[in-house]
Design a protein around this motif. Structure first.
Motif, short mmCIF file in Angstrom:
data_model
loop_
_atom_site.label_atom_id
_atom_site.label_comp_id
_atom_site.label_asym_id
_atom_site.label_seq_id
_atom_site.Cartn_x
_atom_site.Cartn_y
_atom_site.Cartn_z
N ALA A 138 3.13 -6.35 -8.48
CA ALA A 138 4.04 -6.72 -9.57
C ALA A 138 3.42 -6.41 -10.93
CB ALA A 138 4.40 -8.19 -9.48
N TYR A 139 2.13 -6.68 -11.10
CA TYR A 139 1.48 -6.36 -12.38
C TYR A 139 1.51 -4.87 -12.67
CZ TYR A 139 -0.40 -11.12 -12.23
OH TYR A 139 -0.54 -12.48 -12.19
N ALA A 140 1.34 -4.06 -11.64
CA ALA A 140 1.38 -2.61 -11.84
C ALA A 140 2.79 -2.17 -12.23
CB ALA A 140 0.93 -1.89 -10.58
N VAL A 141 3.80 -2.71 -11.57
CA VAL A 141 5.19 -2.32 -11.88
C VAL A 141 5.58 -2.81 -13.27
CG1 VAL A 141 7.59 -2.71 -11.21
CG2 VAL A 141 5.90 -2.20 -9.46
N ILE A 142 5.22 -4.03 -13.61
CA ILE A 142 5.54 -4.57 -14.94
C ILE A 142 4.78 -3.79 -16.01
CG2 ILE A 142 5.23 -6.59 -16.43
CD1 ILE A 142 5.85 -8.30 -13.93
N GLY A 143 3.53 -3.44 -15.73
CA GLY A 143 2.76 -2.64 -16.69
C GLY A 143 3.39 -1.29 -16.93
N ASN A 144 3.93 -0.67 -15.87
CA ASN A 144 4.63 0.62 -16.04
C ASN A 144 5.89 0.45 -16.87
OD1 ASN A 144 2.79 2.15 -14.62
ND2 ASN A 144 3.87 1.95 -12.68
N ALA A 145 6.60 -0.67 -16.69
CA ALA A 145 7.84 -0.88 -17.43
C ALA A 145 7.58 -1.22 -18.90
CB ALA A 145 8.65 -1.99 -16.78
N LEU A 146 6.55 -2.00 -19.17
CA LEU A 146 6.29 -2.43 -20.55
C LEU A 146 5.55 -1.40 -21.38
CD1 LEU A 146 5.31 -6.18 -20.09
CD2 LEU A 146 7.46 -5.25 -20.92
N PHE A 147 4.50 -0.84 -20.80
CA PHE A 147 3.67 0.10 -21.54
C PHE A 147 4.01 1.51 -21.11
CE2 PHE A 147 1.14 -3.77 -20.72
CZ PHE A 147 1.13 -4.25 -22.01
N ARG A 148 4.86 2.13 -21.85
CA ARG A 148 5.30 3.49 -21.49
C ARG A 148 4.37 4.52 -22.13
NH1 ARG A 148 10.61 3.55 -19.37
NH2 ARG A 148 11.41 1.44 -19.31
N ASP A 149 3.15 4.56 -21.60
CA ASP A 149 2.15 5.47 -22.14
C ASP A 149 1.91 6.67 -21.22
OD1 ASP A 149 0.96 4.07 -20.11
OD2 ASP A 149 -0.70 3.30 -21.31
N ARG A 168 -0.62 4.69 -9.04
CA ARG A 168 -1.30 5.82 -8.41
C ARG A 168 -2.77 5.49 -8.23
NH1 ARG A 168 -0.76 10.75 -11.71
NH2 ARG A 168 1.41 10.48 -11.15
N ALA A 169 -3.30 5.78 -7.05
CA ALA A 169 -4.71 5.51 -6.79
C ALA A 169 -5.57 6.49 -7.57
CB ALA A 169 -4.99 5.63 -5.30
N LYS A 170 -6.69 6.01 -8.07
CA LYS A 170 -7.60 6.86 -8.82
C LYS A 170 -8.34 7.79 -7.86
CE LYS A 170 -8.23 3.28 -12.20
NZ LYS A 170 -9.02 2.15 -12.58
N SER A 192 -9.97 5.02 -1.92
CA SER A 192 -9.11 5.09 -0.73
C SER A 192 -7.99 4.09 -0.88
CB SER A 192 -9.92 4.80 0.53
OG SER A 192 -10.44 3.50 0.45
N ALA A 193 -7.12 4.34 -1.83
CA ALA A 193 -5.93 3.54 -2.11
C ALA A 193 -6.24 2.12 -2.54
CB ALA A 193 -4.99 3.53 -0.91
N GLY A 194 -7.47 1.83 -2.89
CA GLY A 194 -7.82 0.51 -3.38
C GLY A 194 -7.80 -0.57 -2.32
N ALA A 195 -7.68 -0.20 -1.07
CA ALA A 195 -7.52 -1.19 -0.02
C ALA A 195 -8.85 -1.80 0.39
CB ALA A 195 -6.86 -0.55 1.20
N GLU A 196 -8.84 -3.10 0.56
CA GLU A 196 -9.98 -3.80 1.12
C GLU A 196 -9.67 -4.04 2.58
OE1 GLU A 196 -10.85 -7.32 -1.01
OE2 GLU A 196 -10.87 -6.31 -2.94
N GLU A 210 0.82 -1.21 0.00
CA GLU A 210 0.00 0.00 0.00
C GLU A 210 0.86 1.26 0.00
OE1 GLU A 210 -4.10 1.40 2.17
OE2 GLU A 210 -2.73 0.09 3.23
N VAL A 211 2.02 1.21 0.64
CA VAL A 211 2.91 2.37 0.67
C VAL A 211 3.54 2.59 -0.70
CG1 VAL A 211 5.12 3.19 1.57
CG2 VAL A 211 3.41 2.27 3.12
N TYR A 212 4.03 1.52 -1.33
CA TYR A 212 4.74 1.66 -2.59
C TYR A 212 3.81 1.74 -3.80
CZ TYR A 212 9.15 0.90 -0.25
OH TYR A 212 10.23 1.03 0.55
N CYS A 213 2.65 1.11 -3.73
CA CYS A 213 1.74 1.10 -4.87
C CYS A 213 0.30 1.11 -4.36
CB CYS A 213 2.00 -0.13 -5.73
SG CYS A 213 1.10 -0.13 -7.28
N PRO A 214 -0.25 2.29 -4.07
CA PRO A 214 -1.59 2.36 -3.49
C PRO A 214 -2.69 1.81 -4.38
CG PRO A 214 -0.48 4.50 -3.40
CD PRO A 214 0.39 3.58 -4.18
N ALA A 215 -2.49 1.74 -5.67
CA ALA A 215 -3.55 1.26 -6.57
C ALA A 215 -3.63 -0.25 -6.62
CB ALA A 215 -3.31 1.79 -7.98
N ALA A 216 -2.62 -0.95 -6.13
CA ALA A 216 -2.68 -2.41 -6.12
C ALA A 216 -3.78 -2.86 -5.17
CB ALA A 216 -1.33 -2.98 -5.68
N ALA A 217 -4.49 -3.89 -5.56
CA ALA A 217 -5.56 -4.39 -4.70
C ALA A 217 -4.95 -4.97 -3.43
CB ALA A 217 -6.36 -5.45 -5.43
#
Length: 102
Positions: free
Chosen positions: A69-80, A86-88, A92-96, A44-51
């Motif tokens: 990991a999917y968020a980090v890999i997505g950032n590395a592969l898809f440079r858009d 980042r949380a939308k 509330s940071a996507g946390a359950e 949650e600290v490093y990637c708040p948007a991760a479930a």
């Protein structure tokens, strides 16, 4: 026509694969112990948007790390220019949260 049997190594490997599958499913439902608190907190600290899954099992900790990991890999592969960690807005940071944290 005579049916041929598979070689012993293939039959043994199938048995071991099925045994590992069943044992893995049993193992992942076990309580995570001390890892149950800090893995979701670290993600949650490093990637708040991760479930963030906080029910306290090994499988939930693994799902949290997978989402990160999917968020980090997505950032590395898809440079858009989109930051997948980042949380939308309005989230509330996507946390359950677990029942004890409400």
């Amino acid at each position: 026509m005579k049916r041929r049997r598979f070689p012993v190594i293939f039959r043994v490997s199938v048995i071991l694969l099925l045994t590992a599958l069943i044992a893995g499913q049993w193992w992942q439902r076990q309580a995570a112990g001390s890892i149950a608190g800090w893995v979701p907190a670290m993600a949650e600290v490093y990637c708040p948007a991760a479930a963030i899954y906080r029910s306290g099992t090994i499988a939930d900790s693994a799902r949290t790390l997978d989402g990160w990991a999917y968020a980090v890999i997505g950032n590395a592969l898809f440079r858009d220019g989109r930051d997948r960690c980042r949380a939308k807005r309005g989230q509330s940071a996507g946390a359950e949260r677990g029942p004890e944290e409400k």
